[in-house]
Design a protein around this motif. Sequence first.
Motif, mmCIF file in Angstrom:
data_model
loop_
_atom_site.group_PDB
_atom_site.id
_atom_site.type_symbol
_atom_site.label_atom_id
_atom_site.label_comp_id
_atom_site.label_asym_id
_atom_site.label_seq_id
_atom_site.Cartn_x
_atom_site.Cartn_y
_atom_site.Cartn_z
ATOM 1 N N LEU A 121 0.816 -1.214 0.000
ATOM 2 C CA LEU A 121 0.000 0.000 0.000
ATOM 3 C C LEU A 121 0.851 1.266 0.000
ATOM 4 N N LEU A 124 -2.502 8.633 -1.615
ATOM 5 C CA LEU A 124 -3.339 7.435 -1.618
ATOM 6 C C LEU A 124 -3.465 6.955 -3.049
ATOM 7 N N SER A 128 -5.062 4.373 -5.570
ATOM 8 C CA SER A 128 -6.180 3.451 -5.798
ATOM 9 C C SER A 128 -7.008 3.153 -4.554
ATOM 10 N N PRO A 129 -7.645 4.176 -3.973
ATOM 11 C CA PRO A 129 -8.547 3.920 -2.846
ATOM 12 C C PRO A 129 -9.591 2.880 -3.239
ATOM 13 N N SER A 130 -10.025 2.078 -2.269
ATOM 14 C CA SER A 130 -10.934 0.982 -2.588
ATOM 15 C C SER A 130 -12.277 1.047 -1.872
ATOM 16 N N GLN A 131 -12.445 1.955 -0.912
ATOM 17 C CA GLN A 131 -13.719 2.090 -0.202
ATOM 18 C C GLN A 131 -14.256 3.508 -0.331
ATOM 19 N N SER A 184 -10.936 5.834 0.323
ATOM 20 C CA SER A 184 -10.200 5.336 1.483
ATOM 21 C C SER A 184 -9.529 3.996 1.224
ATOM 22 N N LEU A 185 -8.450 3.766 1.974
ATOM 23 C CA LEU A 185 -7.739 2.496 2.005
ATOM 24 C C LEU A 185 -7.714 2.005 3.446
ATOM 25 N N THR A 186 -7.935 0.718 3.636
ATOM 26 C CA THR A 186 -7.882 0.118 4.964
ATOM 27 C C THR A 186 -6.810 -0.948 4.976
ATOM 28 N N ASP A 187 -6.004 -0.963 6.042
ATOM 29 C CA ASP A 187 -4.993 -1.995 6.200
ATOM 30 C C ASP A 187 -5.155 -2.607 7.589
ATOM 31 N N SER A 238 -7.966 8.177 4.477
ATOM 32 C CA SER A 238 -9.030 8.700 3.607
ATOM 33 C C SER A 238 -8.631 9.992 2.928
#
Length: 102
Positions: free
Chosen positions: A10, A29, A31-34, A44-47, A57
């Motif tokens: 990421l 960021l 390619s945010p996915s949410q 947003s991205l979550t890890d 976000s």
Amino acid sequence: MVTSGDIPGLGLPDIDAHSSLGGLGPVELHSPSQDLDGDGVADSLTDATPHDTSVWSDFDHDGIADHVTVVEADGDYAAWEYHRFPDGTSEWRRTDQGNLGE
């Protein structure tokens, strides 16, 4: 404390609930996915790791994270917002912190 390691894949800084983010600067960021704000655009991205979960976000969709929240396995949590100033300086400001069990 912010460390020099990146989260594999990421490219996000490795932070914890006790980090100051003082010298962090802007975080891109990719390619945010949410879509956390429900506007139909991924922001947003979550890890998640065994130690913590972080959510980065970009609510203004400029490619730079403007909010991050981290929750650790022991319940410690913190949130920060990224601020850019007219003179070109910037900083991350802690907006919340505590423990989910308290």
